[in-house]
Design a protein around this motif. Sequence first.
Motif, PDB file in Angstrom:
ATOM      1  N   VAL A 113     -56.141  73.112 -68.948  1.00  0.00           N
ATOM      2  CA  VAL A 113     -56.380  73.835 -70.115  1.00  0.00           C
ATOM      3  C   VAL A 113     -57.124  73.141 -71.222  1.00  0.00           C
ATOM      4  O   VAL A 113     -58.096  73.913 -71.941  1.00  0.00           O
ATOM      5  N   GLN A 114     -56.963  71.886 -71.640  1.00  0.00           N
ATOM      6  CA  GLN A 114     -57.452  71.151 -72.631  1.00  0.00           C
ATOM      7  C   GLN A 114     -58.959  71.013 -72.348  1.00  0.00           C
ATOM      8  O   GLN A 114     -60.093  71.042 -73.266  1.00  0.00           O
ATOM      9  N   ILE A 115     -59.390  70.778 -71.071  1.00  0.00           N
ATOM     10  CA  ILE A 115     -60.730  70.696 -70.730  1.00  0.00           C
ATOM     11  C   ILE A 115     -61.629  72.241 -70.702  1.00  0.00           C
ATOM     12  O   ILE A 115     -62.614  72.214 -71.342  1.00  0.00           O
ATOM     13  N   ARG A 116     -60.665  73.039 -70.329  1.00  0.00           N
ATOM     14  CA  ARG A 116     -61.392  74.522 -70.428  1.00  0.00           C
ATOM     15  C   ARG A 116     -61.581  74.893 -72.065  1.00  0.00           C
ATOM     16  O   ARG A 116     -62.426  75.476 -72.180  1.00  0.00           O
ATOM     17  N   GLN A 117     -60.637  74.603 -72.675  1.00  0.00           N
ATOM     18  CA  GLN A 117     -60.982  74.831 -74.285  1.00  0.00           C
ATOM     19  C   GLN A 117     -61.958  74.189 -74.949  1.00  0.00           C
ATOM     20  O   GLN A 117     -62.533  74.689 -75.814  1.00  0.00           O
ATOM     21  N   ARG A 118     -62.335  72.874 -74.488  1.00  0.00           N
ATOM     22  CA  ARG A 118     -63.495  72.052 -74.994  1.00  0.00           C
ATOM     23  C   ARG A 118     -64.910  72.636 -74.354  1.00  0.00           C
ATOM     24  O   ARG A 118     -66.035  72.066 -74.683  1.00  0.00           O
ATOM     25  N   TRP A 119     -64.696  73.016 -73.023  1.00  0.00           N
ATOM     26  CA  TRP A 119     -65.932  73.481 -72.205  1.00  0.00           C
ATOM     27  C   TRP A 119     -65.897  74.898 -72.342  1.00  0.00           C
ATOM     28  O   TRP A 119     -65.711  75.663 -71.308  1.00  0.00           O
ATOM     29  N   THR A 120     -66.257  75.505 -73.319  1.00  0.00           N
ATOM     30  CA  THR A 120     -66.374  77.021 -73.610  1.00  0.00           C
ATOM     31  C   THR A 120     -67.347  77.942 -72.779  1.00  0.00           C
ATOM     32  O   THR A 120     -66.961  79.101 -72.456  1.00  0.00           O
ATOM     33  N   SER A 121     -68.275  77.181 -72.463  1.00  0.00           N
ATOM     34  CA  SER A 121     -69.545  77.793 -71.827  1.00  0.00           C
ATOM     35  C   SER A 121     -69.126  77.825 -70.198  1.00  0.00           C
ATOM     36  O   SER A 121     -69.917  78.517 -69.349  1.00  0.00           O
ATOM     37  N   LEU A 122     -68.085  77.281 -69.581  1.00  0.00           N
ATOM     38  CA  LEU A 122     -67.938  77.167 -68.437  1.00  0.00           C
ATOM     39  C   LEU A 122     -67.381  78.652 -67.808  1.00  0.00           C
ATOM     40  O   LEU A 122     -66.551  79.527 -68.669  1.00  0.00           O
ATOM     41  N   ARG A 123     -68.172  79.401 -66.844  1.00  0.00           N
ATOM     42  CA  ARG A 123     -67.678  80.447 -66.267  1.00  0.00           C
ATOM     43  C   ARG A 123     -66.372  80.690 -65.616  1.00  0.00           C
ATOM     44  O   ARG A 123     -65.984  79.627 -65.075  1.00  0.00           O
ATOM     45  N   PRO A 124     -65.703  81.888 -65.672  1.00  0.00           N
ATOM     46  CA  PRO A 124     -64.319  81.701 -64.780  1.00  0.00           C
ATOM     47  C   PRO A 124     -64.742  81.283 -63.408  1.00  0.00           C
ATOM     48  O   PRO A 124     -63.684  80.435 -62.859  1.00  0.00           O
ATOM     49  N   SER A 125     -65.450  81.558 -62.665  1.00  0.00           N
ATOM     50  CA  SER A 125     -65.782  80.990 -61.353  1.00  0.00           C
ATOM     51  C   SER A 125     -65.547  79.681 -61.266  1.00  0.00           C
ATOM     52  O   SER A 125     -65.280  78.953 -60.326  1.00  0.00           O
ATOM     53  N   SER A 126     -66.446  79.133 -62.052  1.00  0.00           N
ATOM     54  CA  SER A 126     -66.671  77.627 -62.221  1.00  0.00           C
ATOM     55  C   SER A 126     -65.592  76.819 -62.767  1.00  0.00           C
ATOM     56  O   SER A 126     -65.024  75.902 -62.121  1.00  0.00           O
ATOM     57  N   ALA A 127     -64.786  77.556 -63.556  1.00  0.00           N
ATOM     58  CA  ALA A 127     -63.536  77.113 -63.988  1.00  0.00           C
ATOM     59  C   ALA A 127     -62.637  76.894 -62.927  1.00  0.00           C
ATOM     60  O   ALA A 127     -61.766  75.872 -62.708  1.00  0.00           O
TER      61      ALA A 127
END
Length: 517
Positions: A361-375
């Motif tokens: 979750v911390q990585i996802r919040q800092r990498w906002t440009s990441l697409r859902p599939s890539s996440a």
Amino acid sequence: MRKLKQISGRHLILTIIIILGGTLRYWGLGFGLPHFDHPDEWAVIMPAIRILQSGDLNPQRFDYGSFYIYTQTLGLLFVTFLMRLSGQIPDISVLPLYLPTHLESSYPYPQIFQAGRVITATLGTVSLIPVHLVGEKIGSARIGLTAAFIVAIWPLHVINSHFITTDVPLTFFVTWTLYFIVIAFHNPKIKHYLWVGFLLGVSISTKYTGAFMIVVFVVGHLILIKEPWRNFHLLVTAGIASLAGFTLTTPFWFLDWENFLYWINYVTQTYNPPIVTMDGGSGLFYLRMLIGFPEIIILVLALIGMVFGFKLPRYAWWLGIGSAFFFLLVSRNVIHQNRVLIPLTPFLGLLAANGWDLIFVQIRQRWTSLRPSSARLLYLGGILLIAMPLLAKSIGHSWRFTQPSARDIARIWLEENLPDGTKASADFDTPVVEREQITVDRVGWSILVHDEQWYVENGYSHLIVSSSQRYNPNLTEEQEKMYTELLEEGSYRVIQEIEGHILSYPNHKIFVYEFVP
């Protein structure tokens, strides 16, 4: 439709996890047969055979939980029916009954033991379902699946799912109890507390250390539900159900209470203040099991998951308190056996899954440009990377179950190389020699039952010693001194070292000593 797809996807992933976990557990279940490497399997199977032959439901020994003995009895009923049907046996009376069992080493009907191992492996595999359900209930489906995956590939759980012992079955009931506890805390009704209490009783009946779940349950009631004291009657209800569950599955605790109390006293003696052993004591022994590689990865993630919590942080602290209490309990065990830690696996697996989820979750919040599939791929790739050392270790263990053990290799060497008329003494973890011209006596669990003078006077030209006994972590300083005097400073000299695995653990050695005047 979208919700249906999510449900189907989650079930598919859980199915894959269960298949993986089952493969690791069913792989190599026939290890060692018809000889046996694990002494405790006899202690469960023999009472089950006696019950089946006599019709007397009293297990007569209560150091092992009665319920798993009864479970094995039902399994034997089915297996022996098939054996009679196929003509392998005329009736169950032909099954040898060895008591006391600890010095026996083979059985003419090994399928009896293999079927018993199937029961343990099945319970170990099915345990993944409640792990997922608990994680989903207090966290998310993602956390539940991750926790189930961690437990599925946890080496300690995988290894012991191959044995007819009570620790994996205990963990099965502990995990289901954990699930119903969470259900009861979310919806504190009498019926839910009745289920919790009943499963608590069955857990304790499977192995007495399951009683730690009473503390887990009571602590959870106090910190996780509103107005716990106003709902105190629910705890009383659960207590009554627990006694009922225990009595139903261990009825001879009061029908044969004197014998039951004798065995309970025997068991509690192993939880006296720990003796000082060569490995530094009980607590350090079990701590090393948790901080060794790769298990330390899970422990670190579990600590992160406990500190930062689930969606409801109190659940994380509750699981942490339960883990700590169980660890302190088994740290008082005089006998060091790593399998007693297995009930910790669902607790630590859930906390570790939450720890990884929090990191993601911390990585996802800092990498906002990441697409859902890539996440999703990032999450999956991360957990696979974390789990790879665990999976590799478990695959290695399951593979070794299919390979000749150190005992098998040593048996061949002894039969081919010892001269006719040899009289040898061996400890329990050494092989049984089947060549008639050689006498190999198992005088006890270890050769320390006698000194050198006794062995010489009784004509023992050879001693056969296993590294599991020679370097047993339970050795006291006095016992270590006795080994040194007998094997290093005495008249016996090593003539052969044989290396292999035992119970899938590598680097096991068997030493052959010869008397040199």
